[in-house]
Design a protein around this motif. Structure first.
Motif, mmCIF file in Angstrom:
data_model
loop_
_atom_site.group_PDB
_atom_site.id
_atom_site.type_symbol
_atom_site.label_atom_id
_atom_site.label_comp_id
_atom_site.label_asym_id
_atom_site.label_seq_id
_atom_site.Cartn_x
_atom_site.Cartn_y
_atom_site.Cartn_z
ATOM 1 N N PHE A 19 2.610 6.375 -7.223
ATOM 2 C CA PHE A 19 1.786 7.401 -7.854
ATOM 3 C C PHE A 19 2.350 8.798 -7.626
ATOM 4 C CE2 PHE A 19 -1.648 4.137 -7.797
ATOM 5 C CZ PHE A 19 -1.860 4.123 -9.164
ATOM 6 N N ILE A 20 2.898 9.032 -6.454
ATOM 7 C CA ILE A 20 3.500 10.338 -6.170
ATOM 8 C C ILE A 20 4.746 10.554 -7.034
ATOM 9 C CG2 ILE A 20 4.698 11.687 -4.393
ATOM 10 C CD1 ILE A 20 2.745 10.427 -2.352
ATOM 11 N N SER A 21 5.527 9.498 -7.233
ATOM 12 C CA SER A 21 6.767 9.641 -7.999
ATOM 13 C C SER A 21 6.525 9.809 -9.495
ATOM 14 C CB SER A 21 7.691 8.454 -7.750
ATOM 15 O OG SER A 21 7.168 7.282 -8.342
ATOM 16 N N THR A 79 2.653 1.601 -3.375
ATOM 17 C CA THR A 79 1.762 2.026 -4.450
ATOM 18 C C THR A 79 1.483 3.520 -4.370
ATOM 19 O OG1 THR A 79 0.743 -0.165 -4.466
ATOM 20 C CG2 THR A 79 -0.462 1.596 -5.541
ATOM 21 N N VAL A 80 1.249 4.019 -3.174
ATOM 22 C CA VAL A 80 1.028 5.459 -3.008
ATOM 23 C C VAL A 80 2.277 6.231 -3.427
ATOM 24 C CG1 VAL A 80 0.656 7.288 -1.297
ATOM 25 C CG2 VAL A 80 -0.746 5.223 -1.236
ATOM 26 N N GLN A 81 3.442 5.777 -2.985
ATOM 27 C CA GLN A 81 4.682 6.445 -3.370
ATOM 28 C C GLN A 81 4.931 6.361 -4.867
ATOM 29 O OE1 GLN A 81 7.717 4.717 -0.895
ATOM 30 N NE2 GLN A 81 7.376 6.206 0.744
ATOM 31 N N ALA A 89 0.828 -1.209 0.000
ATOM 32 C CA ALA A 89 0.000 0.000 0.000
ATOM 33 C C ALA A 89 0.864 1.261 0.000
ATOM 34 C CB ALA A 89 -0.939 0.000 1.206
ATOM 35 N N ILE A 90 1.862 1.304 0.872
ATOM 36 C CA ILE A 90 2.751 2.467 0.921
ATOM 37 C C ILE A 90 3.510 2.606 -0.399
ATOM 38 C CG2 ILE A 90 4.839 3.394 2.017
ATOM 39 C CD1 ILE A 90 3.804 2.222 4.651
#
Length: 146
Positions: free
Chosen positions: A37-39, A33-35, A30-31
């Motif tokens: 998308f941010i990157s 995947t979020v990172q 989860a972490i």
């Protein structure tokens, strides 16, 4: 009687440990995947053609390795056996990830490439063997019930 209790305690302890590991892997996915998308926004910086694509590729393949490992643990809860197929898949993806990163950075040496190739050959053979053994185990109970 004592062996039965020890076996039950062992099985319960393994279930708790694997559950905790699975929770951490899910949390990591989860972490990650979020990172990821941010990157993606870093790609818009246009720092040359390669830019941050190597980081994106490495992150995606790392998440895929975590997914394969989590599939192995989920399968354990279904059958109380670790399926070698999922573990071999994760190892193959991890090895390919390392080769791609080294090649993309132009840091790969021929002897390393030969070693990675041999490792991939062995992992592929293990994966094929695990599939054949799994198929054989599935057909044995079916044929013995006739």
């Amino acid at each position: 009687m004592f062996n039965h209790r020890v076996r039950y305690l062992f099985d319960q302890l393994i279930n708790v440990v694997f559950s905790i590991i699975l929770l951490f892997i899910i949390f990591g996915i989860a972490i990650g995947t979020v990172q990821l998308f941010i990157s993606v926004w870093k790609l818009l910086a246009f720092e040359g053609i390669t830019g941050h694509y190597i980081d994106l590729i490495a992150d995606v393949l790392t998440i895929y390795v975590l997914i394969e490992l989590s599939r192995s643990l989920v399968e354990y809860f279904n059958s109380h056996r670790l399926r070698l197929t999922f573990i071999a898949d994760a190892a193959i993806v991890f090895t390919i990830r390392e080769v791609m990163i080294l090649m993309f950075k132009h840091e790969v040496k021929p002897d390393m490439l030969y070693a990675f190739s041999a490792l991939l050959l062995v992992l592929g053979a293990i994966r094929i063997g695990s599939i054949l053994v799994y198929q054989r185990e599935k057909t044995i109970p079916e044929s013995s019930s006739h």
